[in-house]
Design a protein around this motif. Structure first.
Motif, PDB file in Angstrom:
ATOM      1  N   ILE A  23       0.842  -1.208   0.000  1.00  0.00           N
ATOM      2  CA  ILE A  23       0.000   0.000   0.000  1.00  0.00           C
ATOM      3  C   ILE A  23       0.871   1.249   0.000  1.00  0.00           C
ATOM      4  O   ILE A  23       0.601   2.208  -0.726  1.00  0.00           O
ATOM      5  CB  ILE A  23      -0.972  -0.008   1.194  1.00  0.00           C
ATOM      6  CG1 ILE A  23      -2.070  -1.035   0.961  1.00  0.00           C
ATOM      7  CG2 ILE A  23      -1.582   1.375   1.414  1.00  0.00           C
ATOM      8  CD1 ILE A  23      -3.008  -1.214   2.130  1.00  0.00           C
ATOM      9  N   PHE A  24       1.928   1.260   0.797  1.00  0.00           N
ATOM     10  CA  PHE A  24       2.847   2.409   0.806  1.00  0.00           C
ATOM     11  C   PHE A  24       3.482   2.598  -0.565  1.00  0.00           C
ATOM     12  O   PHE A  24       3.640   3.735  -1.025  1.00  0.00           O
ATOM     13  CB  PHE A  24       3.934   2.237   1.863  1.00  0.00           C
ATOM     14  CG  PHE A  24       3.488   2.513   3.268  1.00  0.00           C
ATOM     15  CD1 PHE A  24       2.271   3.116   3.541  1.00  0.00           C
ATOM     16  CD2 PHE A  24       4.291   2.157   4.330  1.00  0.00           C
ATOM     17  CE1 PHE A  24       1.863   3.370   4.842  1.00  0.00           C
ATOM     18  CE2 PHE A  24       3.899   2.404   5.636  1.00  0.00           C
ATOM     19  CZ  PHE A  24       2.685   3.012   5.891  1.00  0.00           C
ATOM     20  N   LEU A  25       3.873   1.497  -1.226  1.00  0.00           N
ATOM     21  CA  LEU A  25       4.480   1.619  -2.551  1.00  0.00           C
ATOM     22  C   LEU A  25       3.481   2.156  -3.572  1.00  0.00           C
ATOM     23  O   LEU A  25       3.828   3.017  -4.400  1.00  0.00           O
ATOM     24  CB  LEU A  25       5.046   0.271  -3.006  1.00  0.00           C
ATOM     25  CG  LEU A  25       6.283  -0.208  -2.253  1.00  0.00           C
ATOM     26  CD1 LEU A  25       6.656  -1.615  -2.690  1.00  0.00           C
ATOM     27  CD2 LEU A  25       7.435   0.739  -2.474  1.00  0.00           C
ATOM     28  N   ILE A  26       2.261   1.662  -3.533  1.00  0.00           N
ATOM     29  CA  ILE A  26       1.230   2.160  -4.452  1.00  0.00           C
ATOM     30  C   ILE A  26       0.967   3.639  -4.179  1.00  0.00           C
ATOM     31  O   ILE A  26       0.855   4.447  -5.108  1.00  0.00           O
ATOM     32  CB  ILE A  26      -0.061   1.324  -4.318  1.00  0.00           C
ATOM     33  CG1 ILE A  26       0.179  -0.082  -4.874  1.00  0.00           C
ATOM     34  CG2 ILE A  26      -1.227   1.995  -5.030  1.00  0.00           C
ATOM     35  CD1 ILE A  26      -0.927  -1.065  -4.555  1.00  0.00           C
ATOM     36  N   LEU A  27       0.900   4.006  -2.914  1.00  0.00           N
ATOM     37  CA  LEU A  27       0.696   5.400  -2.533  1.00  0.00           C
ATOM     38  C   LEU A  27       1.813   6.280  -3.071  1.00  0.00           C
ATOM     39  O   LEU A  27       1.562   7.367  -3.618  1.00  0.00           O
ATOM     40  CB  LEU A  27       0.622   5.506  -1.007  1.00  0.00           C
ATOM     41  CG  LEU A  27       0.458   6.887  -0.406  1.00  0.00           C
ATOM     42  CD1 LEU A  27      -0.972   7.368  -0.633  1.00  0.00           C
ATOM     43  CD2 LEU A  27       0.771   6.837   1.078  1.00  0.00           C
ATOM     44  N   ALA A  40       7.227   6.899   2.313  1.00  0.00           N
ATOM     45  CA  ALA A  40       6.328   5.829   1.866  1.00  0.00           C
ATOM     46  C   ALA A  40       7.086   4.845   0.988  1.00  0.00           C
ATOM     47  O   ALA A  40       6.852   3.627   1.059  1.00  0.00           O
ATOM     48  CB  ALA A  40       5.133   6.414   1.111  1.00  0.00           C
ATOM     49  N   TYR A  41       7.993   5.342   0.156  1.00  0.00           N
ATOM     50  CA  TYR A  41       8.781   4.455  -0.704  1.00  0.00           C
ATOM     51  C   TYR A  41       9.679   3.555   0.135  1.00  0.00           C
ATOM     52  O   TYR A  41       9.681   2.326  -0.035  1.00  0.00           O
ATOM     53  CB  TYR A  41       9.617   5.281  -1.683  1.00  0.00           C
ATOM     54  CG  TYR A  41      10.555   4.442  -2.498  1.00  0.00           C
ATOM     55  CD1 TYR A  41      10.074   3.658  -3.524  1.00  0.00           C
ATOM     56  CD2 TYR A  41      11.915   4.410  -2.229  1.00  0.00           C
ATOM     57  CE1 TYR A  41      10.922   2.866  -4.287  1.00  0.00           C
ATOM     58  CE2 TYR A  41      12.770   3.637  -2.968  1.00  0.00           C
ATOM     59  CZ  TYR A  41      12.275   2.866  -3.998  1.00  0.00           C
ATOM     60  OH  TYR A  41      13.111   2.084  -4.730  1.00  0.00           O
ATOM     61  N   TRP A  42      10.437   4.162   1.038  1.00  0.00           N
ATOM     62  CA  TRP A  42      11.406   3.373   1.800  1.00  0.00           C
ATOM     63  C   TRP A  42      10.735   2.408   2.762  1.00  0.00           C
ATOM     64  O   TRP A  42      11.153   1.252   2.880  1.00  0.00           O
ATOM     65  CB  TRP A  42      12.380   4.298   2.539  1.00  0.00           C
ATOM     66  CG  TRP A  42      13.306   4.953   1.577  1.00  0.00           C
ATOM     67  CD1 TRP A  42      13.326   6.257   1.219  1.00  0.00           C
ATOM     68  CD2 TRP A  42      14.317   4.309   0.800  1.00  0.00           C
ATOM     69  NE1 TRP A  42      14.287   6.472   0.275  1.00  0.00           N
ATOM     70  CE2 TRP A  42      14.925   5.294   0.001  1.00  0.00           C
ATOM     71  CE3 TRP A  42      14.775   2.999   0.694  1.00  0.00           C
ATOM     72  CZ2 TRP A  42      15.957   5.009  -0.878  1.00  0.00           C
ATOM     73  CZ3 TRP A  42      15.813   2.715  -0.187  1.00  0.00           C
ATOM     74  CH2 TRP A  42      16.388   3.714  -0.958  1.00  0.00           C
ATOM     75  N   TRP A  43       9.696   2.833   3.466  1.00  0.00           N
ATOM     76  CA  TRP A  43       8.995   1.927   4.369  1.00  0.00           C
ATOM     77  C   TRP A  43       8.265   0.834   3.599  1.00  0.00           C
ATOM     78  O   TRP A  43       8.230  -0.324   4.029  1.00  0.00           O
ATOM     79  CB  TRP A  43       8.032   2.683   5.275  1.00  0.00           C
ATOM     80  CG  TRP A  43       8.730   3.265   6.457  1.00  0.00           C
ATOM     81  CD1 TRP A  43       9.033   4.564   6.675  1.00  0.00           C
ATOM     82  CD2 TRP A  43       9.259   2.550   7.575  1.00  0.00           C
ATOM     83  NE1 TRP A  43       9.710   4.709   7.860  1.00  0.00           N
ATOM     84  CE2 TRP A  43       9.856   3.483   8.435  1.00  0.00           C
ATOM     85  CE3 TRP A  43       9.281   1.209   7.943  1.00  0.00           C
ATOM     86  CZ2 TRP A  43      10.462   3.122   9.631  1.00  0.00           C
ATOM     87  CZ3 TRP A  43       9.885   0.844   9.124  1.00  0.00           C
ATOM     88  CH2 TRP A  43      10.473   1.795   9.958  1.00  0.00           C
TER      89      TRP A  43
END
Length: 89
Positions: A23-27, A40-43
């Protein structure tokens, strides 16, 4: 092939319970380029990578011909306790 099926099962389970990473990557990739969204990318990357590694570890740890680690440890402890009870000391 059995290990691969087991891996797919564990991977599906970890992604269901650890859906936060994807979800973080899609965000991150669907929002406008914003420097404040780097977290958001790194987490997302970290959580998703951890999910994959956990699934690989679980799939490789239990096979048909392997005894699970906790059973081996329990058997060793029982053997040690039995040896101690037989000692006359």
């Amino acid at each position: 092939m059995e290990t691969f099926k087991r891996y797919l099962f564990f991977q599906a389970c970890t992604l269901v319970f650890g859906i936060v990473g994807p979800i973080f990557l899609i965000l991150f990739f669907t929002t406008q380029p914003d420097p404040s969204m780097k977290w958001a990318y790194w987490w997302g990357l970290f959580i998703t990578a951890a999910d994959v590694l956990i699934a690989l570890r679980l799939a490789g740890s239990a096979g048909k011909d392997k005894v699970p680690g906790d059973v081996r440890i329990a058997a060793a402890m029982a053997k040690r306790a039995q040896a101690r009870s037989k000692d006359p000391d």
